[in-house]
Design a protein around this motif. Structure first.
Motif, PDB file in Angstrom:
ATOM      1  N   GLU A   1     -38.660 -41.649  18.157  1.00 57.68           N
ATOM      2  CA  GLU A   1     -38.276 -40.842  19.411  1.00 57.68           C
ATOM      3  C   GLU A   1     -37.873 -39.449  18.788  1.00 57.68           C
ATOM      4  O   GLU A   1     -37.266 -38.608  19.752  1.00 57.68           O
ATOM      5  CB  GLU A   1     -37.065 -41.313  19.941  1.00 57.68           C
ATOM      6  N   LEU A   2     -38.152 -39.165  17.445  1.00 65.64           N
ATOM      7  CA  LEU A   2     -37.627 -37.922  16.851  1.00 65.64           C
ATOM      8  C   LEU A   2     -39.064 -36.981  16.412  1.00 65.64           C
ATOM      9  O   LEU A   2     -40.093 -37.638  15.958  1.00 65.64           O
ATOM     10  CB  LEU A   2     -36.757 -38.112  15.714  1.00 65.64           C
ATOM     11  N   SER A   3     -38.777 -35.669  16.454  1.00 62.52           N
ATOM     12  CA  SER A   3     -39.973 -34.992  15.932  1.00 62.52           C
ATOM     13  C   SER A   3     -39.894 -35.012  14.406  1.00 62.52           C
ATOM     14  O   SER A   3     -39.024 -35.474  13.847  1.00 62.52           O
ATOM     15  CB  SER A   3     -39.863 -33.481  16.441  1.00 62.52           C
ATOM     16  N   GLY A   4     -41.100 -34.391  13.856  1.00 60.19           N
ATOM     17  CA  GLY A   4     -41.149 -34.440  12.374  1.00 60.19           C
ATOM     18  C   GLY A   4     -39.945 -33.798  11.756  1.00 60.19           C
ATOM     19  O   GLY A   4     -39.482 -34.049  10.846  1.00 60.19           O
ATOM     20  N   GLY A   5     -39.765 -32.563  12.264  1.00 62.54           N
ATOM     21  CA  GLY A   5     -38.668 -31.950  11.690  1.00 62.54           C
ATOM     22  C   GLY A   5     -37.089 -32.389  11.946  1.00 62.54           C
ATOM     23  O   GLY A   5     -36.527 -32.387  10.979  1.00 62.54           O
ATOM     24  N   GLN A   6     -37.039 -33.261  13.071  1.00 70.12           N
ATOM     25  CA  GLN A   6     -35.762 -33.976  13.173  1.00 70.12           C
ATOM     26  C   GLN A   6     -35.557 -35.232  12.371  1.00 70.12           C
ATOM     27  O   GLN A   6     -34.720 -35.527  11.728  1.00 70.12           O
ATOM     28  CB  GLN A   6     -35.803 -34.653  14.852  1.00 70.12           C
ATOM     29  N   GLN A   7     -36.773 -35.832  12.024  1.00 72.84           N
ATOM     30  CA  GLN A   7     -36.682 -37.161  11.099  1.00 72.84           C
ATOM     31  C   GLN A   7     -36.610 -36.448   9.667  1.00 72.84           C
ATOM     32  O   GLN A   7     -35.773 -36.904   8.838  1.00 72.84           O
ATOM     33  CB  GLN A   7     -38.219 -37.486  10.867  1.00 72.84           C
ATOM     34  N   GLN A   8     -37.006 -34.994   9.279  1.00 76.07           N
ATOM     35  CA  GLN A   8     -36.664 -34.471   7.853  1.00 76.07           C
ATOM     36  C   GLN A   8     -35.056 -34.086   7.911  1.00 76.07           C
ATOM     37  O   GLN A   8     -34.578 -34.716   6.955  1.00 76.07           O
ATOM     38  CB  GLN A   8     -37.319 -33.658   7.658  1.00 76.07           C
ATOM     39  N   ARG A   9     -34.647 -33.984   9.170  1.00 78.59           N
ATOM     40  CA  ARG A   9     -33.277 -33.347   8.863  1.00 78.59           C
ATOM     41  C   ARG A   9     -32.370 -34.676   8.794  1.00 78.59           C
ATOM     42  O   ARG A   9     -31.308 -34.748   8.114  1.00 78.59           O
ATOM     43  CB  ARG A   9     -32.810 -32.740  10.213  1.00 78.59           C
ATOM     44  N   VAL A  10     -33.025 -35.851   9.384  1.00 76.71           N
ATOM     45  CA  VAL A  10     -32.197 -37.246   9.229  1.00 76.71           C
ATOM     46  C   VAL A  10     -32.187 -37.417   7.737  1.00 76.71           C
ATOM     47  O   VAL A  10     -31.281 -38.062   7.293  1.00 76.71           O
ATOM     48  CB  VAL A  10     -32.642 -38.429  10.187  1.00 76.71           C
ATOM     49  N   ALA A  11     -33.550 -37.318   7.226  1.00 75.61           N
ATOM     50  CA  ALA A  11     -33.519 -37.833   5.717  1.00 75.61           C
ATOM     51  C   ALA A  11     -32.756 -36.748   5.085  1.00 75.61           C
ATOM     52  O   ALA A  11     -32.040 -37.300   3.847  1.00 75.61           O
ATOM     53  CB  ALA A  11     -34.984 -37.458   5.417  1.00 75.61           C
ATOM     54  N   ILE A  12     -32.413 -35.416   5.324  1.00 76.91           N
ATOM     55  CA  ILE A  12     -31.373 -34.761   4.547  1.00 76.91           C
ATOM     56  C   ILE A  12     -30.120 -35.268   4.605  1.00 76.91           C
ATOM     57  O   ILE A  12     -29.353 -35.101   3.906  1.00 76.91           O
ATOM     58  CB  ILE A  12     -31.516 -33.219   5.056  1.00 76.91           C
ATOM     59  N   ALA A  13     -29.705 -35.622   5.981  1.00 81.16           N
ATOM     60  CA  ALA A  13     -28.575 -35.993   6.249  1.00 81.16           C
ATOM     61  C   ALA A  13     -28.049 -37.333   5.424  1.00 81.16           C
ATOM     62  O   ALA A  13     -27.157 -37.658   4.896  1.00 81.16           O
ATOM     63  CB  ALA A  13     -28.250 -36.381   7.562  1.00 81.16           C
ATOM     64  N   ARG A  14     -29.116 -38.118   5.321  1.00 83.85           N
ATOM     65  CA  ARG A  14     -28.877 -39.431   4.357  1.00 83.85           C
ATOM     66  C   ARG A  14     -28.832 -39.026   3.117  1.00 83.85           C
ATOM     67  O   ARG A  14     -28.058 -39.616   2.359  1.00 83.85           O
ATOM     68  CB  ARG A  14     -30.393 -40.221   4.560  1.00 83.85           C
ATOM     69  N   ALA A  15     -29.588 -38.145   2.488  1.00 85.20           N
ATOM     70  CA  ALA A  15     -29.395 -37.770   1.046  1.00 85.20           C
ATOM     71  C   ALA A  15     -27.982 -37.034   1.027  1.00 85.20           C
ATOM     72  O   ALA A  15     -27.569 -37.243  -0.454  1.00 85.20           O
ATOM     73  CB  ALA A  15     -30.285 -36.742   0.803  1.00 85.20           C
ATOM     74  N   LEU A  16     -27.378 -36.367   1.796  1.00 84.94           N
ATOM     75  CA  LEU A  16     -26.140 -35.902   1.942  1.00 84.94           C
ATOM     76  C   LEU A  16     -25.036 -36.758   1.967  1.00 84.94           C
ATOM     77  O   LEU A  16     -23.778 -36.604   1.652  1.00 84.94           O
ATOM     78  CB  LEU A  16     -25.873 -34.629   2.791  1.00 84.94           C
ATOM     79  N   PHE A  17     -25.138 -37.960   2.624  1.00 81.98           N
ATOM     80  CA  PHE A  17     -24.112 -38.783   3.141  1.00 81.98           C
ATOM     81  C   PHE A  17     -23.001 -39.123   1.974  1.00 81.98           C
ATOM     82  O   PHE A  17     -21.881 -39.132   2.208  1.00 81.98           O
ATOM     83  CB  PHE A  17     -24.392 -39.960   3.711  1.00 81.98           C
ATOM     84  N   ALA A  18     -23.386 -39.308   0.808  1.00 83.33           N
ATOM     85  CA  ALA A  18     -22.677 -39.845  -0.395  1.00 83.33           C
ATOM     86  C   ALA A  18     -22.063 -38.734  -1.187  1.00 83.33           C
ATOM     87  O   ALA A  18     -21.515 -38.879  -2.037  1.00 83.33           O
ATOM     88  CB  ALA A  18     -23.407 -40.727  -1.278  1.00 83.33           C
ATOM     89  N   GLN A  19     -22.126 -37.340  -0.676  1.00 81.79           N
ATOM     90  CA  GLN A  19     -21.894 -36.158  -1.257  1.00 81.79           C
ATOM     91  C   GLN A  19     -22.235 -36.006  -2.770  1.00 81.79           C
ATOM     92  O   GLN A  19     -21.372 -36.141  -3.626  1.00 81.79           O
ATOM     93  CB  GLN A  19     -20.326 -35.890  -1.055  1.00 81.79           C
TER      94      GLN A  19
END
Length: 241
Positions: free
Chosen positions: A140-158
């Motif tokens: 339900e997300l665009s490619g750019g939105q999916q990549q932003r989710v992936a970035i958020a996942r990478a950043l979540f643990a600081q």
């Protein structure tokens, strides 16, 4: 120094003989900096990133991340360290299709047996502009939105550092610009350390410096260069390669 690679070598055995992917690379990445790594195909860019992130083991040399030598960690210790101190963003997003954006962000913590605080998940999604899409699945997300989710996942643990392997390679020009702007902001406003592998001079020009890799060796470095200067240097390098 957030990340330091000392005399890093990586070889593979192939049908034609031993292939040297990295040939004695020594380089450091300071905290709160953005570094791009470029080079011809087969120059060792992704291998360098994977060794630095602990996804591959070098043949020799050392990788130090946030004061910890990765080669001194056992298998389980390395897994925990990667999960807590290293973020990784892939070209193809690597999201779990059955999970929502929020669940994808929280997944590493849940796999570690930890409860992911819902407010913290929302905060990191808000940081990439997707708080209102938290309940949406990847389809339900665009490619750019999916990549932003992936970035958020990478950043979540600081993490101490985020490694990104061609994160804009599957995106159109406008969406790539959004992702690169987001990554630049993460460095400038939040003090993140980002190391980016890319083939795109426009993407590389967003970084503080560009390392040029040829035959597994760092052969040149550029600081504050625009896209045209990076493209010219790449063209000259490829002609001589």
């Amino acid at each position: 120094m957030t990340v330091f690679l000392r005399e890093l070598r990586k070889t593979y055995e192939a049908t034609a003989g031993t292939v040297t992917a990295l040939d004695g690379v020594t380089v450091g990445f300071e905290q709160s900096t953005f570094t791009a790594i470029m080079g011809p195909s087969g120059s060792g860019k992704s291998t360098l990133l994977h060794c630095a992130a602990g996804l591959e083991q070098p043949t020799s040399g050392t990788v130090t991340v946030d004061g910890t030598v990765l080669g001194e960690l056992g298998g389980n210790e390395l897994t925990r360290f990667r999960r807590d101190r290293i973020g990784f963003v892939f070209q193809d997003f690597n999201l779990v299709s059955s999970l929502t954006a929020a669940q994808n962000v929280a997944l590493p913590a849940r796999l570690a047996g930890r409860r992911a605080d819902a407010a913290a998940v929302t905060a990191v999604l808000d940081g990439v502009g997707l708080a209102d899409r938290a309940a949406h699945r990847p389809s339900e997300l665009s490619g750019g939105q999916q990549q932003r989710v992936a970035i958020a996942r990478a950043l979540f643990a600081q993490p101490a550092v985020v490694f990104a392997d061609e994160p804009t390679g599957a995106l159109d020009k406008a969406t790539s610009h959004q992702i690169l702007t987001l990554m630049r902001r993460m460095v400038d406003e939040h003090g993140r350390t980002i190391v980016l592998v890319t083939h795109d001079p426009v993407a590389a020009a967003v970084a503080d410096r560009v390392l040029l890799l040829v035959d597994g060796r760092v052969t040149d470095e550029m600081a504050g260069a625009d896209a045209a200067a990076v493209a010219d240097r790449m063209t000259a390098m490829e002609r001589s390669w």
